[in-house]
Design a protein around this motif. Structure first.
Motif, PDB file in Angstrom:
ATOM      1  N   ASN A 177     -31.441 -52.678 -71.076  1.00  0.00           N
ATOM      2  CA  ASN A 177     -31.316 -51.688 -72.832  1.00  0.00           C
ATOM      3  C   ASN A 177     -32.197 -50.805 -72.790  1.00  0.00           C
ATOM      4  OD1 ASN A 177     -31.147 -51.690 -75.545  1.00  0.00           O
ATOM      5  ND2 ASN A 177     -32.289 -52.995 -75.962  1.00  0.00           N
ATOM      6  N   ARG A 178     -31.859 -49.452 -71.429  1.00  0.00           N
ATOM      7  CA  ARG A 178     -32.713 -48.264 -71.556  1.00  0.00           C
ATOM      8  C   ARG A 178     -32.029 -47.450 -73.069  1.00  0.00           C
ATOM      9  NH1 ARG A 178     -28.943 -44.085 -69.610  1.00  0.00           N
ATOM     10  NH2 ARG A 178     -26.753 -44.989 -69.386  1.00  0.00           N
ATOM     11  N   LEU A 179     -30.816 -47.576 -74.066  1.00  0.00           N
ATOM     12  CA  LEU A 179     -30.780 -46.445 -74.554  1.00  0.00           C
ATOM     13  C   LEU A 179     -31.807 -47.826 -76.038  1.00  0.00           C
ATOM     14  CD1 LEU A 179     -27.340 -45.868 -73.876  1.00  0.00           C
ATOM     15  CD2 LEU A 179     -29.311 -44.431 -74.031  1.00  0.00           C
ATOM     16  N   GLY A 180     -31.993 -48.342 -75.710  1.00  0.00           N
ATOM     17  CA  GLY A 180     -32.795 -48.623 -76.779  1.00  0.00           C
ATOM     18  C   GLY A 180     -32.297 -49.794 -78.485  1.00  0.00           C
ATOM     19  N   SER A 181     -31.069 -50.130 -78.574  1.00  0.00           N
ATOM     20  CA  SER A 181     -30.391 -50.440 -79.821  1.00  0.00           C
ATOM     21  C   SER A 181     -30.519 -52.454 -79.756  1.00  0.00           C
ATOM     22  CB  SER A 181     -28.684 -50.499 -78.846  1.00  0.00           C
ATOM     23  OG  SER A 181     -27.915 -50.987 -79.536  1.00  0.00           O
ATOM     24  N   TRP A 182     -30.107 -52.456 -80.682  1.00  0.00           N
ATOM     25  CA  TRP A 182     -30.569 -53.875 -81.499  1.00  0.00           C
ATOM     26  C   TRP A 182     -29.017 -54.428 -81.942  1.00  0.00           C
ATOM     27  CZ3 TRP A 182     -34.756 -50.475 -81.352  1.00  0.00           C
ATOM     28  CH2 TRP A 182     -35.911 -51.076 -81.405  1.00  0.00           C
ATOM     29  N   LEU A 183     -28.545 -53.626 -82.803  1.00  0.00           N
ATOM     30  CA  LEU A 183     -26.979 -54.283 -83.545  1.00  0.00           C
ATOM     31  C   LEU A 183     -25.728 -54.623 -82.388  1.00  0.00           C
ATOM     32  CD1 LEU A 183     -25.912 -54.386 -86.496  1.00  0.00           C
ATOM     33  CD2 LEU A 183     -25.045 -51.820 -86.051  1.00  0.00           C
ATOM     34  N   GLY A 184     -26.096 -54.254 -81.286  1.00  0.00           N
ATOM     35  CA  GLY A 184     -24.774 -54.291 -80.549  1.00  0.00           C
ATOM     36  C   GLY A 184     -25.790 -53.852 -79.232  1.00  0.00           C
ATOM     37  N   VAL A 185     -24.825 -53.605 -77.894  1.00  0.00           N
ATOM     38  CA  VAL A 185     -24.931 -53.175 -76.494  1.00  0.00           C
ATOM     39  C   VAL A 185     -24.372 -51.413 -76.476  1.00  0.00           C
ATOM     40  CG1 VAL A 185     -24.314 -52.947 -73.957  1.00  0.00           C
ATOM     41  CG2 VAL A 185     -24.776 -54.859 -75.623  1.00  0.00           C
ATOM     42  N   MET A 186     -25.322 -50.864 -76.361  1.00  0.00           N
ATOM     43  CA  MET A 186     -25.047 -49.616 -76.283  1.00  0.00           C
ATOM     44  C   MET A 186     -25.364 -49.307 -75.344  1.00  0.00           C
ATOM     45  SD  MET A 186     -26.536 -46.909 -79.237  1.00  0.00           S
ATOM     46  CE  MET A 186     -26.503 -47.668 -80.546  1.00  0.00           C
ATOM     47  N   THR A 187     -23.654 -48.048 -74.223  1.00  0.00           N
ATOM     48  CA  THR A 187     -24.236 -48.155 -72.456  1.00  0.00           C
ATOM     49  C   THR A 187     -23.801 -46.065 -72.999  1.00  0.00           C
ATOM     50  OG1 THR A 187     -22.036 -48.438 -72.356  1.00  0.00           O
ATOM     51  CG2 THR A 187     -23.544 -50.200 -72.299  1.00  0.00           C
ATOM     52  N   GLN A 188     -23.802 -45.534 -71.796  1.00  0.00           N
ATOM     53  CA  GLN A 188     -23.086 -44.663 -72.133  1.00  0.00           C
ATOM     54  C   GLN A 188     -23.073 -43.687 -70.755  1.00  0.00           C
ATOM     55  OE1 GLN A 188     -25.973 -41.943 -69.568  1.00  0.00           O
ATOM     56  NE2 GLN A 188     -24.921 -40.480 -70.112  1.00  0.00           N
ATOM     57  N   SER A 189     -22.761 -43.200 -69.894  1.00  0.00           N
ATOM     58  CA  SER A 189     -21.587 -43.012 -68.675  1.00  0.00           C
ATOM     59  C   SER A 189     -21.400 -41.238 -68.926  1.00  0.00           C
ATOM     60  CB  SER A 189     -20.024 -42.947 -68.910  1.00  0.00           C
ATOM     61  OG  SER A 189     -19.910 -44.625 -69.011  1.00  0.00           O
ATOM     62  N   ASN A 190     -22.221 -40.486 -67.753  1.00  0.00           N
ATOM     63  CA  ASN A 190     -21.578 -39.254 -67.978  1.00  0.00           C
ATOM     64  C   ASN A 190     -20.815 -38.850 -67.763  1.00  0.00           C
ATOM     65  OD1 ASN A 190     -24.961 -39.182 -67.763  1.00  0.00           O
ATOM     66  ND2 ASN A 190     -24.955 -39.298 -65.085  1.00  0.00           N
ATOM     67  N   GLU A 210     -25.812 -54.796 -66.636  1.00  0.00           N
ATOM     68  CA  GLU A 210     -25.991 -56.239 -66.427  1.00  0.00           C
ATOM     69  C   GLU A 210     -27.068 -56.290 -68.419  1.00  0.00           C
ATOM     70  OE1 GLU A 210     -29.815 -55.300 -63.978  1.00  0.00           O
ATOM     71  OE2 GLU A 210     -28.215 -55.523 -62.000  1.00  0.00           O
ATOM     72  N   THR A 211     -26.752 -54.712 -68.962  1.00  0.00           N
ATOM     73  CA  THR A 211     -27.466 -55.685 -70.258  1.00  0.00           C
ATOM     74  C   THR A 211     -26.402 -56.242 -70.688  1.00  0.00           C
ATOM     75  OG1 THR A 211     -28.606 -53.654 -70.719  1.00  0.00           O
ATOM     76  CG2 THR A 211     -27.858 -54.418 -72.452  1.00  0.00           C
ATOM     77  N   ALA A 212     -25.060 -55.441 -70.479  1.00  0.00           N
ATOM     78  CA  ALA A 212     -23.468 -55.977 -70.864  1.00  0.00           C
ATOM     79  C   ALA A 212     -23.282 -58.148 -70.359  1.00  0.00           C
ATOM     80  CB  ALA A 212     -22.624 -55.204 -70.935  1.00  0.00           C
ATOM     81  N   ALA A 213     -23.797 -57.884 -69.421  1.00  0.00           N
ATOM     82  CA  ALA A 213     -23.952 -58.859 -68.813  1.00  0.00           C
ATOM     83  C   ALA A 213     -24.439 -60.186 -69.930  1.00  0.00           C
ATOM     84  CB  ALA A 213     -24.188 -59.861 -67.444  1.00  0.00           C
ATOM     85  N   TYR A 214     -25.880 -59.180 -69.829  1.00  0.00           N
ATOM     86  CA  TYR A 214     -26.901 -60.749 -70.915  1.00  0.00           C
ATOM     87  C   TYR A 214     -26.213 -60.886 -72.012  1.00  0.00           C
ATOM     88  CZ  TYR A 214     -30.834 -61.434 -73.939  1.00  0.00           C
ATOM     89  OH  TYR A 214     -32.639 -62.661 -74.479  1.00  0.00           O
ATOM     90  N   MET A 215     -26.054 -59.891 -73.508  1.00  0.00           N
ATOM     91  CA  MET A 215     -24.536 -60.136 -74.284  1.00  0.00           C
ATOM     92  C   MET A 215     -23.720 -60.999 -74.314  1.00  0.00           C
ATOM     93  SD  MET A 215     -24.846 -59.456 -77.474  1.00  0.00           S
ATOM     94  CE  MET A 215     -25.046 -57.748 -78.644  1.00  0.00           C
ATOM     95  N   GLY A 216     -23.217 -60.764 -73.570  1.00  0.00           N
ATOM     96  CA  GLY A 216     -22.257 -61.965 -72.668  1.00  0.00           C
ATOM     97  C   GLY A 216     -22.733 -63.201 -72.670  1.00  0.00           C
ATOM     98  N   ARG A 217     -23.438 -63.306 -72.025  1.00  0.00           N
ATOM     99  CA  ARG A 217     -24.215 -65.281 -72.144  1.00  0.00           C
ATOM    100  C   ARG A 217     -25.108 -65.374 -73.662  1.00  0.00           C
ATOM    101  NH1 ARG A 217     -27.155 -62.524 -67.193  1.00  0.00           N
ATOM    102  NH2 ARG A 217     -28.719 -62.219 -68.422  1.00  0.00           N
TER     103      ARG A 217
END
Ligand SMILES: Cc1cc2nc3c(=O)[nH]c(=O)nc-3n(C[C@H](O)[C@H](O)[C@H](O)COP(=O)(O)O)c2cc1C
Length: 189
Positions: free
Chosen positions: A142-155, A170-177
């Motif tokens: 959760n390096r982007l510090g989101s609570w409402l859902g998963v935020m990810t960033q791709s260069n 890994e943050t997304a996998a956590y949300m899946g669990r």
């Protein structure tokens, strides 16, 4: 237990997040994950209706969800909203963008509102924000510090095989669990 992941991905980055979230779902005993890329033609609405949870995912384009995911939202009005076929299903969301911030929150808000209009139960991300102290790093979950859902960033100059990075996946996998465990908690014994 079936968890469907309905997502769009123009260039493959958000698809990586969808796959990581699905892998997290599958770590929970008896939980099955099905991926529905909206760009791949007509969706299996019967399977969506039979799902215990539906997770929505989109790249953030122009500070919004993509046009293809929005089309799916509009199609659902006739095919699911009428008759409230998704009422009381668990819902969650994720979005991926090029900029660190990139106005991603607007995409998650749109998904949560959409879920509420369907009578669904929105599950946020119960994770402390990463990369927010002097000892933090971009490797934090959760390096982007989101609570409402998963935020990810791709260069924007990196292909989907390297972006988004591991901490986002890994943050997304956590949300899946978390989604699978929430479904289980709400199921009658
Ligand atoms: C039409 C378009 C609009 C975009 N708008 C945004 C934006 O508002 N904010 C942002 O940070 N990145 C924006 N981007 C960058 C994408 O979010 C980024 O490249 C993302 O990784 C694409 O995910 P995908 O490969 O799943 O399509 C935009 C890209 C496109 C093509």
């Amino acid at each position: 237990m079936l968890i469907s992941i309905v997502y769009d991905s123009g260039f493959g980055h958000t698809a990586r997040v969808a796959e990581a979230l699905a892998a997290g779902v599958r770590e929970v005993e008896t939980a099955e994950a099905k991926l529905f890329p909206v760009a791949n033609g007509p969706l299996d609405w019967k399977t969506l209706e039979q799902s215990d949870a539906i997770v929505f995912g989109s790249p953030t384009y122009n500070g919004l969800i993509s046009a293809k995911l929005k089309q799916f939202f509009e199609d659902s009005t006739k095919l699911a909203w009428t008759g409230q076929k998704w009422r009381n299903k668990i819902a969650a969301g994720f979005t991926n963008s090029g900029a660190q911030h990139g106005d991603k929150l607007n995409s998650l808000i749109s998904m949560a509102l959409f879920a509420a209009q369907h009578g669904m139960i929105w599950v946020g991300l119960d994770m402390m924000p990463g990369n927010s102290s002097s000892s933090g790093s971009t490797k934090d979950l959760n390096r982007l510090g989101s609570w409402l859902g998963v935020m990810t960033q791709s260069n924007t100059d990196e292909a989907p095989d390297v972006a988004p990075g591991n901490s986002d996946l890994e943050t997304a996998a956590y949300m899946g669990r978390r989604v699978a465990q929430t479904v289980r908690r709400l199921q009658p014994a």
